[in-house]
Enzyme design. Structure first.
Site, PDB file in Angstrom:
ATOM      1  N   LYS A  42       0.782  10.508  -0.281  1.00 29.25           N
ATOM      2  CA  LYS A  42       0.594   9.817   0.988  1.00 29.25           C
ATOM      3  C   LYS A  42       0.667   8.297   0.783  1.00 29.25           C
ATOM      4  CE  LYS A  42      -2.727  13.384   2.015  1.00 29.25           C
ATOM      5  NZ  LYS A  42      -4.171  13.678   1.807  1.00 29.25           N
ATOM      6  N   ASP A 102       2.854   2.692 -11.965  1.00 24.49           N
ATOM      7  CA  ASP A 102       1.746   2.515 -12.916  1.00 24.49           C
ATOM      8  C   ASP A 102       2.234   2.970 -14.290  1.00 24.49           C
ATOM      9  OD1 ASP A 102      -0.727   2.199 -14.110  1.00 24.49           O
ATOM     10  OD2 ASP A 102      -1.633   3.949 -13.191  1.00 24.49           O
ATOM     11  N   LYS A 130       2.537  -2.435 -11.733  1.00 25.78           N
ATOM     12  CA  LYS A 130       1.528  -2.946 -12.656  1.00 25.78           C
ATOM     13  C   LYS A 130       2.190  -3.491 -13.909  1.00 25.78           C
ATOM     14  CE  LYS A 130      -2.440  -0.284 -11.204  1.00 25.78           C
ATOM     15  NZ  LYS A 130      -3.442   0.720 -11.576  1.00 25.78           N
ATOM     16  N   ARG A 164      -6.803   3.861   2.775  1.00 25.33           N
ATOM     17  CA  ARG A 164      -5.346   3.746   2.954  1.00 25.33           C
ATOM     18  C   ARG A 164      -5.004   2.846   4.134  1.00 25.33           C
ATOM     19  NH1 ARG A 164      -2.949   7.578  -0.405  1.00 25.33           N
ATOM     20  NH2 ARG A 164      -4.054   9.546  -0.648  1.00 25.33           N
TER      21      ARG A 164
HETATM   22  P1  5GP Z   1       2.302   6.642 -12.220  1.00 28.83           P
HETATM   23  O1  5GP Z   1       2.893   8.028 -12.178  1.00 28.83           O
HETATM   24  O2  5GP Z   1       3.304   5.528 -12.205  1.00 28.83           O
HETATM   25  O3  5GP Z   1       1.275   6.501 -13.299  1.00 28.83           O
HETATM   26  O4  5GP Z   1       1.410   6.496 -10.956  1.00 28.83           O
HETATM   27  C1  5GP Z   1       1.913   6.512  -9.712  1.00 28.83           C
HETATM   28  C2  5GP Z   1       0.879   6.996  -8.729  1.00 28.83           C
HETATM   29  O5  5GP Z   1      -0.460   6.812  -9.179  1.00 28.83           O
HETATM   30  C3  5GP Z   1       1.010   6.194  -7.474  1.00 28.83           C
HETATM   31  O6  5GP Z   1       1.879   6.824  -6.575  1.00 28.83           O
HETATM   32  C4  5GP Z   1      -0.404   6.148  -6.960  1.00 28.83           C
HETATM   33  O7  5GP Z   1      -0.624   7.260  -6.133  1.00 28.83           O
HETATM   34  C5  5GP Z   1      -1.270   6.287  -8.162  1.00 28.83           C
HETATM   35  N1  5GP Z   1      -1.800   4.985  -8.615  1.00 28.83           N
HETATM   36  C6  5GP Z   1      -1.436   4.272  -9.704  1.00 28.83           C
HETATM   37  N2  5GP Z   1      -2.116   3.126  -9.804  1.00 28.83           N
HETATM   38  C7  5GP Z   1      -2.942   3.104  -8.723  1.00 28.83           C
HETATM   39  C8  5GP Z   1      -3.901   2.145  -8.232  1.00 28.83           C
HETATM   40  O8  5GP Z   1      -4.155   1.078  -8.798  1.00 28.83           O
HETATM   41  N3  5GP Z   1      -4.541   2.483  -7.089  1.00 28.83           N
HETATM   42  C9  5GP Z   1      -4.325   3.644  -6.407  1.00 28.83           C
HETATM   43  N4  5GP Z   1      -5.007   3.859  -5.300  1.00 28.83           N
HETATM   44  N5  5GP Z   1      -3.408   4.549  -6.832  1.00 28.83           N
HETATM   45  C10 5GP Z   1      -2.732   4.280  -7.974  1.00 28.83           C
END
Ligand code: 5GP
Ligand code: MG
Length: 179
Positions: A42, A102, A130, A164
């Protein structure tokens, strides 16, 4: 809600100005013709709604439910596809939207899947990225803002399903995070 925010990182007007620029870049990068946009639910909902209304061409929208965080504040390391049906992407130029890059696992897994399903090309756009080493070798084609390696909420991003609808991006007070 505002009382739970320790620090605002990016305010609403700054986000909107950046989206004007990003929409222009996206419009110029794709060949003419209809474009399929895939929104990762979402988290990318708010970003997508504001960005796509700035793109002056015919768009088709699809949404995908993927999970990597499962409600906490750290990545679980696996990416699950939660939908029973995967959108038809064969031969399509796809713009994939997510809220934040992330570890990179989500964008990497979804991009691979889209290419496996026969997408003609996949471009990616994220509101936030990030500043850190990625677990997966992936980078977004369009990034709204680079931020430090801290947990943020708002503008689509949640903590345990909440915040959100906060119109800006901010950092929660420790008192708002359950230990
Ligand atoms: P990744 O797969 O790149 O580690 O993470 C992506 C997903 O992790 C994003 O779509 C998000 O839902 C969640 N996410 C990563 N960092 C954050 C953050 O700092 N805050 C929040 N609320 N969600 C995050
Ligand atoms: Mg997400």
């Amino acid at each position: 809600m505002r009382n739970d925010i320790e620090r605002i990182l990016i305010d609403e007007e700054v986000i909107h100005r950046r989206l004007d620029t990003m929409a222009g870049e996206i419009e110029r990068e794709f060949p003419p013709g209809p474009l399929l946009v895939i929104i990762l639910l979402k988290g990318a909902l708010v970003f997508a709604a504001d960005l796509l209304r700035r793109v002056p061409r015919v768009l088709e929208l699809e949404c995908l439910n993927v999970a990597s965080y499962h409600g906490g504040t750290e990545s679980s390391g696996t990416v699950d596809f939660l939908d029973r049906h995967f959108p038809e992407v064969k031969g399509r130029h796809v713009l994939l939207l997510d809220d934040i890059l992330d570890t990179g696992r989500t964008l990497d897994a979804v991009k691979r899947r889209l290419l496996e399903e026969g997408a003609a090309g996949v471009h990616t756009a994220v509101l936030l990225s990030k500043d850190k080493a990625r677990a997966a070798e992936v980078n977004a084609d369009h990034v709204g803002f680079q931020i430090g390696d801290e947990f943020v909420v708002g503008y689509g991003l949640d903590y345990q399903g909440k915040y959100r609808n906060l119109p800006c991006v901010g950092v929660l007070k420790t008192s708002a995070i359950k230990g």
